[in-house]
Scaffold this active site. Structure first.
Site, PDB file in Angstrom:
ATOM      1  N   CYS A 135      51.025  52.836  52.227  1.00  0.00           N
ATOM      2  CA  CYS A 135      51.828  53.125  51.038  1.00  0.00           C
ATOM      3  C   CYS A 135      53.264  52.667  51.234  1.00  0.00           C
ATOM      4  CB  CYS A 135      51.814  54.621  50.748  1.00  0.00           C
ATOM      5  SG  CYS A 135      50.196  55.272  50.297  1.00  0.00           S
TER       6      CYS A 135
ATOM      7  N   ASN B  29      53.624  48.827  49.097  1.00  0.00           N
ATOM      8  CA  ASN B  29      52.248  49.090  49.491  1.00  0.00           C
ATOM      9  C   ASN B  29      51.600  47.791  49.953  1.00  0.00           C
ATOM     10  OD1 ASN B  29      52.389  48.472  46.620  1.00  0.00           O
ATOM     11  ND2 ASN B  29      50.261  49.114  46.399  1.00  0.00           N
TER      12      ASN B  29
ATOM     13  N   GLU C 298      47.741  46.631  50.872  1.00  0.00           N
ATOM     14  CA  GLU C 298      46.325  47.007  50.863  1.00  0.00           C
ATOM     15  C   GLU C 298      45.528  46.181  51.864  1.00  0.00           C
ATOM     16  OE1 GLU C 298      46.168  48.465  46.239  1.00  0.00           O
ATOM     17  OE2 GLU C 298      45.145  46.616  46.756  1.00  0.00           O
TER      18      GLU C 298
ATOM     19  N   CYS D 169      51.861  60.688  51.917  1.00  0.00           N
ATOM     20  CA  CYS D 169      53.272  60.291  51.964  1.00  0.00           C
ATOM     21  C   CYS D 169      54.184  61.505  51.898  1.00  0.00           C
ATOM     22  CB  CYS D 169      53.599  59.317  50.839  1.00  0.00           C
ATOM     23  SG  CYS D 169      52.915  57.677  51.122  1.00  0.00           S
TER      24      CYS D 169
ATOM     25  N   GLU E 234      56.049  54.262  50.540  1.00  0.00           N
ATOM     26  CA  GLU E 234      56.916  55.303  51.077  1.00  0.00           C
ATOM     27  C   GLU E 234      56.820  55.383  52.601  1.00  0.00           C
ATOM     28  OE1 GLU E 234      55.241  56.821  47.067  1.00  0.00           O
ATOM     29  OE2 GLU E 234      54.573  55.565  48.732  1.00  0.00           O
TER      30      GLU E 234
ATOM     31  N   CYS F 280      51.829  60.008  47.097  1.00  0.00           N
ATOM     32  CA  CYS F 280      50.544  60.644  47.381  1.00  0.00           C
ATOM     33  C   CYS F 280      50.759  61.792  48.377  1.00  0.00           C
ATOM     34  CB  CYS F 280      49.546  59.625  47.931  1.00  0.00           C
ATOM     35  SG  CYS F 280      49.876  59.084  49.631  1.00  0.00           S
TER      36      CYS F 280
END
Length: 152
Positions: A72, A61, A63, A109, A74, A106
Site C-alpha cells: 500500500c 501502491n 501490486e 496500514c 501508506e 486499510c
C-alpha cells in the site's frame, strides 16, 4: 523523471502543515498516486508523509500478481521514511481517484501507522482534491501499540 519523495528535502517547518505547506503535502500525495503500479485493481493510491523534522516522504501502491505481496502507498511512505532514519511523524495525506468518497487507509496500514503514535493528522482526499482531516486515533480507536507490550 525523478519520482517525488525519492530524495526528500526539508519541505515544511516542524508542526502541523498549514497553508502552502499543507497544499505541498496534498500535492505530493497526488504526484505519488501517478506513480502507482496497479495493473490488477486499477486503483491508484498515493501517500505523502510529513516527518517531525519537516521532510516529506511519498509512497504509492505497488501490486503483484501474487496479490498478498502488494504494498500500500501508506506503508511504502512509512518504510521509505524509516529507511532514511525518521520515526516521528506529524501528518499523512492520502490521494486516490475516488469521486464520491474520501480515501481511507486499510486496516493493515492503520496498524503500521499506529506503531509511530496516535496523535498525528491524516488527510483523506477525494479525486477532486477536497479533503477531511482525522487524527490517527480516530481511524484506529482503542488500538494496540508498542506501549502495550510493556504491560505484560
Amino acid at each position: 523523471m525523478e519520482r517525488s519523495g525519492q530524495h526528500p528535502l526539508p519541505a515544511v517547518p516542524p508542526g502541523q502543515p498549514q497553508g502552502d505547506h499543507l497544499q505541498l503535502l496534498l500535492r505530493r500525495s497526488r504526484e505519488a498516486k501517478n506513480c502507482a503500479y496497479c495493473p490488477y485493481s486499477r486503483f491508484p493510491v498515493g501517500a505523502a508523509l510529513l516527518t517531525a523534522g519537516g521532510q516529506i516522504f511519498s509512497g504509492c501502491n505497488v501490486e503483484n500478481a501474487c496479490y498478498s505481496l502488494g504494498m500500500c502507498a501508506e506503508r511504502g511512505a512509512i518504510q521509505k521514511a524509516i529507511s532514511e532514519g525518521h520515526t516521528s511523524f506529524k501528518a499523512m495525506a492520502i490521494a486516490s481517484d475516488m469521486g464520491d468518497n474520501f480515501i481511507t487507509p486499510c486496516g493493515a496500514c492503520r496498524q503500521v501507522m499506529r506503531e509511530f503514535g496516535t496523535d498525528w493528522d491524516v488527510y483523506l482526499t477525494k479525486g477532486d482534491g477536497t479533503y477531511i482531516v482525522k487524527k490517527l486515533e480516530e481511524l484506529l480507536p482503542t488500538s494496540f501499540g508498542p506501549e502495550d507490550l510493556k504491560k505484560v
